[in-house]
Design an enzyme around this catalytic site. Structure first.
Site, mmCIF file in Angstrom:
data_model
loop_
_atom_site.group_PDB
_atom_site.id
_atom_site.type_symbol
_atom_site.label_atom_id
_atom_site.label_comp_id
_atom_site.label_asym_id
_atom_site.label_seq_id
_atom_site.Cartn_x
_atom_site.Cartn_y
_atom_site.Cartn_z
ATOM 1 N N CYS A 85 0.788 -1.234 0.000
ATOM 2 C CA CYS A 85 0.000 0.000 0.000
ATOM 3 C C CYS A 85 0.822 1.287 0.000
ATOM 4 O O CYS A 85 0.648 2.143 -0.870
ATOM 5 C CB CYS A 85 -0.983 -0.007 1.156
ATOM 6 S SG CYS A 85 -0.258 -0.345 2.769
ATOM 7 N N HIS A 139 -0.127 6.634 2.724
ATOM 8 C CA HIS A 139 -0.104 5.692 3.856
ATOM 9 C C HIS A 139 0.051 6.438 5.176
ATOM 10 O O HIS A 139 -0.578 6.085 6.177
ATOM 11 C CB HIS A 139 1.043 4.688 3.687
ATOM 12 C CG HIS A 139 1.076 3.634 4.744
ATOM 13 N ND1 HIS A 139 0.229 2.549 4.752
ATOM 14 C CD2 HIS A 139 1.836 3.514 5.860
ATOM 15 C CE1 HIS A 139 0.469 1.803 5.811
ATOM 16 N NE2 HIS A 139 1.446 2.363 6.508
#
Length: 499
Positions: A85, A139
């Site tokens: 991610c 993130h």
């Protein structure tokens, strides 16, 4: 009536039957440009692979993804640059390829790995747009925040591991299983699954959707152009989703992955994924733990993932309905994407963090002014291409050499037009390229050990055999290796990583 019943009502009304659009014809794009600069609504959906009804999975209850595809374009060969991610998002937002040092893992900070690179929202902000971040976009919420966003990035007080049921709370009181966080702190593990007794808008993602809908009302009133990013956490593990979404997928009806072995011979660099071990596979009633990778485990994992995708679909429908209600839809480019692919038991693996193909191909849709309707795009696109594409659509110039991506704006009006014939992805010790015909990975371990994976995608769709080193595939391997060398050279500027 509880708003959590909305999905059931939609299904009863007959909106759940999505039809794949692979053969759909694009509608003619309007010859008239929008009256003003287009807005952008970017919806990130964490861990979403192409697992929706419109992508050819009729068991999925995803009416709003289907509607999105019917009113825009869906990409058949979209690939992330890093299958994890934080790194995937940093690469997309900067438009830069990863290297061994740049964007290596989920803890990546774009600010640290590419300090001189302008981010996608930064370009819009500097062009006079109001830029807003809700939920998980970068993130780390603080990553490039001052220069990227007009307002402080917002996240709800509860996250994706927040549970809702009394049975889960009771189990947590006796649970002794722990996991270590990247900062070294030890915390209790949570269960893998929960069919939550909760209104969808009171989940973590529901709160993000509500904030985004409020922002759309506010932005409509202001009349100023905007870049609004909304990041949902589900279907990221753990699979905590409202109970009615679990009811959509009876376990007895769930089919297992067709092939659960490794590609053979297995290359030395190919390793198993471990993310799933951060959670305890307790049954929904919290009475017993399910044996790892048993058939029951596979069905429960797929049930939880499917339920979480339907939860994301419901929230997507609410946000896009608000966009239409405000009158903003006509001049707003809507981009919906997963941040990478995801393994659903293929090769007996789960999650991402691998260069197996299911972790690399991801879901991507575009809708908005000038975008064709009801069409599927066969050409390969890379996530680094999204950055220059949106800038071109908004008339924002990018100086030559600042991004590695290439705009595919022409594909949005002519979905059959060519863009790329292969895509580049890297993770850990490996670099990969994917074309229609082949999937090639080259691994280089710190000790100098090398290995490779070559999959014949057309003749082996389940990826059972590794043809690297096979004389019968020597020409194909040489071609894919040359493509890979070219990508690495572009990413590194011909530096030490180039081979």
């Amino acid at each position: 009536m509880r708003s959590s019943l909305r999905l059931s009502l939609l299904i009863a009304a007959g909106f759940a039957a999505g039809v794949p659009l692979a053969a759909a014809e694009p509608a003619a794009a309007s010859a008239d440009p929008p009256a003003k600069r287009p807005n952008v609504l970017l919806l990130y959906i964490d861990d979403l692979r192409p697992q929706t009804a419109d992508y050819g999975h009729p068991q999925m209850v995803t009416p709003h993804f289907t509607r999105l595809a019917e009113n825009g374009v869906r990409f058949e060969s979209a690939y992330c640059q890093v299958p994890t991610c934080g790194a995937s998002r940093a690469s997309l937002m900067t438009g830069l390829y990863p290297t061994r040092e740049r964007f290596p893992n989920f803890l990546t900070w774009a600010e640290r790995d590419a300090p001189g690179a302008k981010t996608l929202p930064q370009r819009f902000k500097e062009a006079g747009y109001t830029t807003i971040s809700n939920g998980k976009v970068f993130h780390h919420p603080k990553d490039t925040a001052d220069r990227s966003w007009s307002e402080t990035p917002w996240k709800p007080a509860i996250g994706g591991r927040h549970y809702y049921n009394d049975a889960t709370e009771a189990w947590m009181k006796t649970n002794e299983a722990t996991r270590k966080l990247p900062n070294g702190k030890t915390v209790k593990k949570v269960p893998m699954w929960e069919a939550g007794e909760v209104d969808p808008l009171e989940t973590s993602d529901g709160l993000i959707a509500s904030k985004t809908m409020d922002d759309l009302d506010r932005l409509a009133a202001s009349g100023e152009p905007f870049f609004l990013a909304c990041g949902f956490a589900k279907p990221h593990m753990p699979f905590f989703s409202p109970e009615e979404t679990y009811a959509l997928y009876p376990r007895r009806d769930i089919e297992l992955a067709e092939y659960r072995g490794w590609p053979e011979p297995k290359p030395a660099g190919l390793r198993g994924v471990k993310e799933q071990f951060a959670y305890v596979p307790m049954t929904l009633d919290m009475k017993f733990e399910v044996k790892y990778n048993s058939d029951d485990y596979h069905r429960r994992m797929r049930q939880g993932y499917y339920a979480s995708v339907s939860h994301a679909d419901d929230l997507l429908g609410r946000v896009t309905a608000k966009l239409e209600e405000t009158g903003l839809a006509e001049n707003t480019v809507v981009v919906v994407l997963g941040d990478h692919g995801w393994l659903l038991g293929e090769h007996d693996q789960w999650a991402k963090n691998t260069l197996l193909h299911e972790a690399l191909r991801t879901a991507l849709w575009f809708r908005g002014p000038g975008v064709a309707r009801g069409a599927a795009v066969p050409s390969h696109v890379e996530f680094v291409d999204i950055h220059p594409t949106l800038c071109e659509m908004a008339g924002i110039e990018i100086p030559a050499g600042e991004v590695h991506g290439e705009s595919f704006a022409h594909v949005l009006t002519d979905p059959a037009a060519p863009h790329r014939d292969h895509a580049y992805i890297r993770f850990g010790p490996g670099d990969a390229v994917v074309s229609d015909a082949y999937h090639y990975v080259r691994y280089r371990q710190p000790n100098g050990e090398r290995s490779a994976l070559l999959i014949d995608r057309k003749n082996d769709p389940l990826h059972t055999a590794n043809h690297a080193g096979d004389p019968a595939y020597a020409a194909a391997e040489a071609d894919m290796a040359a493509k890979l060398d070219g990508k690495i050279a572009k990413a590194t500027g011909g530096g030490d990583d180039a081979e």
